[in-house]
Structure formats: C-alpha cells, structure tokens
Design an enzyme around this catalytic site. Structure first.
Site, PDB file in Angstrom:
ATOM      1  N   LYS A  38       0.840  -1.198   0.000  1.00 31.13           N
ATOM      2  CA  LYS A  38       0.000   0.000   0.000  1.00 31.13           C
ATOM      3  C   LYS A  38       0.881   1.256   0.000  1.00 31.13           C
ATOM      4  CE  LYS A  38      -0.243   0.230   5.041  1.00 31.13           C
ATOM      5  NZ  LYS A  38      -1.095   0.375   6.226  1.00 31.13           N
ATOM      6  N   ARG A 136     -10.395   0.377  15.523  1.00 30.70           N
ATOM      7  CA  ARG A 136     -10.256   1.145  14.283  1.00 30.70           C
ATOM      8  C   ARG A 136     -11.130   0.459  13.242  1.00 30.70           C
ATOM      9  NH1 ARG A 136      -4.363   1.758  11.543  1.00 30.70           N
ATOM     10  NH2 ARG A 136      -4.956  -0.353  10.886  1.00 30.70           N
ATOM     11  N   HIS A 177      -5.866  -6.843  13.379  1.00 30.04           N
ATOM     12  CA  HIS A 177      -4.649  -6.024  13.411  1.00 30.04           C
ATOM     13  C   HIS A 177      -4.294  -5.681  14.851  1.00 30.04           C
ATOM     14  CE1 HIS A 177      -1.619  -3.800  11.257  1.00 30.04           C
ATOM     15  NE2 HIS A 177      -1.913  -2.670  11.879  1.00 30.04           N
ATOM     16  N   ARG A 233       1.616 -10.699   7.341  1.00 32.07           N
ATOM     17  CA  ARG A 233       1.497  -9.660   6.312  1.00 32.07           C
ATOM     18  C   ARG A 233       2.394  -8.464   6.661  1.00 32.07           C
ATOM     19  NH1 ARG A 233      -3.392  -9.253   9.270  1.00 32.07           N
ATOM     20  NH2 ARG A 233      -3.473  -7.143  10.161  1.00 32.07           N
ATOM     21  N   TYR A 279      14.080  31.072   6.528  1.00 29.62           N
ATOM     22  CA  TYR A 279      12.993  31.840   7.113  1.00 29.62           C
ATOM     23  C   TYR A 279      13.114  31.932   8.637  1.00 29.62           C
ATOM     24  CZ  TYR A 279      10.442  31.515   2.666  1.00 29.62           C
ATOM     25  OH  TYR A 279      10.053  31.609   1.354  1.00 29.62           O
ATOM     26  N   CYS A 326      12.127  24.733   3.784  1.00 29.93           N
ATOM     27  CA  CYS A 326      11.163  25.508   3.009  1.00 29.93           C
ATOM     28  C   CYS A 326      10.364  24.572   2.095  1.00 29.93           C
ATOM     29  CB  CYS A 326      11.888  26.564   2.189  1.00 29.93           C
ATOM     30  SG  CYS A 326      13.028  27.589   3.161  1.00 29.93           S
ATOM     31  N   MET A 327       9.470  25.140   1.322  1.00 29.04           N
ATOM     32  CA  MET A 327       8.622  24.308   0.477  1.00 29.04           C
ATOM     33  C   MET A 327       9.432  23.512  -0.547  1.00 29.04           C
ATOM     34  SD  MET A 327       5.370  25.346  -1.932  1.00 29.04           S
ATOM     35  CE  MET A 327       4.348  25.843  -0.538  1.00 29.04           C
ATOM     36  N   ASP A 328      10.480  24.131  -1.105  1.00 25.14           N
ATOM     37  CA  ASP A 328      11.219  23.496  -2.194  1.00 25.14           C
ATOM     38  C   ASP A 328      12.706  23.331  -1.910  1.00 25.14           C
ATOM     39  OD1 ASP A 328       8.871  23.792  -4.090  1.00 25.14           O
ATOM     40  OD2 ASP A 328       9.304  25.894  -3.651  1.00 25.14           O
TER      41      ASP A 328
END
Length: 389
Positions: A38, A136, A177, A233, A279, A326-328
């Site tokens: 997954k 769950r 689980h 699993r 920043y 930072c973002m990038d």
C-alpha cells in the site's frame, strides 16, 4: 523519453526488497507471507515493489485502497491481492471482475459485494476483518456486556456464511490487526491473540472454513511468532526498515533498507559569521562558512519539523539541516568543506557508508520511519535498481 530535469531522486534497490522478503519467509518457516505494498509500496513504487516481493516468495499482496489493487492488475500481476478499505458508496464491480479480494468489516460491505457479484455473474472473494481491540477498522468482536456473547462480528460471519451458501461470496480469509505489536510484552498483544482465536471459533461455528487466518504485521512477524497463524502480512520490514527500532536495528533483524534519497546542491556560497539562515533566521552561522542550498523541501516530502535537526551526508561527512525547511529547498552549513554547486547531498540510505538512515530522520522528526519513506511524493523521480528480469 524526456531526460530527468529534477535535481534530486529516490533510488530504490529492488533486490533488497526481494532479499528482505526471503529473510522474512525464512523466519516464519512454512507460513504464507502477504507483502503489503500500500501507499505506493511505502513510497518505493507500487508495481516494482510488488514484483520484487513476489520474487522473494510472497504468496499474495495487500493494499489499502481499491485503486491500488486495480493498478496491480492493470500491470499484469495475477497474484492474490487483498484491498481492505472501502466505503458504502463504492462500486465494487471492477474489483470483483479483476478477482481482487475485498475486505469486509460490516454487513453493508457484504451486501455491496454480493450485489457486485450478482451483477458480474461471478462469485466475489472476500476476507472478513475483526476488531480485536485496536478500535479502528473491522467488525467489533468483543462483547459489550457480560452475559451477551453476540457481537458485530457474530452478525457479520453469519451473514457471510449465508451468502457463501448462496454461491455469491467466497470467504477466503479472516484477519485482525494489533495495537501494540511493536511492544511484544504489552498485555494487549496476548489479549488480542485470544480475542482473535475466539473470533475464528465464532466464524467456524457459523459455517465458515477460511483458507487463511492472519494478524501479524511486520513487528509481530519479527517478535511474536506464536501469532503467525496461516499467514503474516509484513509491510515496513519488506522495505528493510525495523518496525521495532527500540528492540533491534534493521541489520540486527537481517533486513536491508531499500530506499536512498539524494539531491544535488543548487547553490554553494561563503557567508559571514552571524548570518541568519532561511525563514525566521532560526539558525545563525557561528563564523565564516559555506552554505549549500539543497533543492528539496516539504512539498517533496522533507518534513518541516526536521529543521535544524535532520542529518545529511556530504563527501562522507555528516552535517545537519541549517534553519527552516522551506517548500522546495533547505540549507546545510558545511563549514570549510571544499564543495560547489552540483555537490551530492545524501539525505538517507542504507547506512553502509555512514550516511544517515530513514530511522535517523524519524528520530530527528519525532516520528516513525514509516512516515519518512512514504512522504516522498511523485514530484521526486524514482529510479529502480535490480529486480526480477
């Protein structure tokens, strides 16, 4: 094919995945193994990881989302596939047509699956999930009050047996689980094993005869062999990471991490002492130094909360992220190391050459290695090495 223009990559060693599955198979003896692929193979690539796991001896594959199961079928993978997250609004006919086993956790799921089976003219394969204490996903299998043994699970298995007798469903498995598999001495581990045994008995009294019964994730596979039942699993351990880092490292468990994340520095520059970095200037240089700007950020999967904490490797030496992610991009202070733009920066890998590992990053972020490897999204190119021919 257009050449890659991204200054970073995730490299996945498919042979390591195959070897990890073989090692896990040896550990559990004759017990079957479902490889969990997954979340895009825990960030390693859904289809390549699935093929590598099957080459290592996995007998089936597990995914969370139906679309993941159909992607495996579209890729030509014919091994049994279990998908365990559905909602009442989903059309299950494509899954039945593709011979995907659909997990069912409530009577509405049985009704929807039976409807899909009738519409396609073929029996639907299913596995029923019981909640033995995680609270769950799954039909609750614990009696609510003394003297009343019936549960949500009782209702589910009785309805499943009726539909199986009708010929529209085939109940291939029962599963649950763990809540505390990474703490094998925790009392819930034993309690859930007992609750699952009770749930299996209830299902058998209802007339079900499943081929597989399973409850062990990676941690239980490695630490609680008595919980193996017919199948285990594992997920994280397939990719070479330890699910119990407080108890044993990946190497101690005979596992090899399959993912390596690197980037090429976009900028290298000398700055003065006392210079604030990134920043908010949460990092300040202690003297004249060289800063590397690394073109990966939280939009790519680098957690912002590793700012000033996560380790990287440059030319065989470890340094720490300097300032806020930072973002990038993020910055590394490498002191007087003689480097320039284009220099390779290793975020993490197997650790063979002293580079940080995903576990090191997890500790820096205050999280688990599962989150680290699954965070790196599709914007960062994947390169797969080895694998079945």
């Amino acid at each position: 094919m257009r050449p890659a223009l991204w200054p970073a990559e995730v490299v996945v060693d498919l042979d390591a995945i195959t070897a990890n599955v073989r090692a896990l198979r040896e550990r559990v003896g004759g017990t079957e193994l479902m490889a969990v692929v997954k979340a895009d193979g825990y960030g390693h690539g859904l289809v390549p990881s699935a093929r590598a796991a099957l080459a290592g001896g996995a007998c089936s594959l597990g995914v969370a989302q139906p679309t993941e199961a159909l992607a495996l079928r579209d890729a030509g993978i014919t091994a049994p596939v279990l998908a365990w997250l559905t909602t009442p609004d989903l059309d299950l006919r494509p899954l039945v047509e593709a011979d995907v086993e659909v997990a069912v956790v409530a009577p509405w799921g049985l009704r929807a699956l039976a409807e899909a089976a009738r519409a396609t003219g073929r029996p639907a394969a299913t596995q029923l999930k019981v909640d033995t204490g995680l609270a769950r996903n799954g039909a609750y299998g614990i009696p609510l009050r003394a003297g009343d043994p019936r549960t949500d699970w009782t209702e589910l298995v009785e309805e499943a047996a009726r539909l199986e007798a009708e010929g529209v469903l085939r109940v291939r498995g029962l599963f649950t689980h763990f809540a505390y598999a990474d703490a094998p001495a925790h009392p819930t581990v034993r309690a859930q094993q007992e609750a699952f045994a009770d749930a299996v008995a209830v299902a058998e009294r209802a007339g079900l005869r499943p081929e597989v019964r399973h409850m062990s994730n990676s941690a239980a596979t490695l630490t609680t062999p008595e919980a193996s039942w017919d199948m285990v699993r594992p997920g994280l351990s397939v990719y070479g990471l330890s699910p119990v880092p407080e108890l044993a490292t990946a190497a101690e468990l005979g596992l090899r991490p399959a993912m390596r994340v690197t980037a090429r520095a976009a900028v290298a520059k000398r700055v003065r002492g006392g210079q604030g970095v990134s920043y908010g200037h949460t990092y300040t240089t202690s003297g004249e130094t060289t800063l590397l700007d690394v073109p990966l950020g939280y939009a790519d999967g680098v957690p912002r909360h590793v700012s000033n904490r996560a380790p990287v490797q440059v030319r065989g030496r470890r340094f720490t992220v300097a300032g806020r992610v930072c973002m990038d991009q993020f910055v590394v202070d490498v002191g007087d190391l003689d480097v320039g733009a284009g220099e390779e920066v290793v975020l993490f890998g197997a650790g063979d050459d002293g580079e940080p590992t995903a576990q090191d990053w997890a500790e820096a972020a205050g999280t688990i290695s599962y989150e680290i490897v699954t965070r790196f999204g599709p914007r960062v190119p994947r390169r797969h090495l080895g694998g079945p021919s």
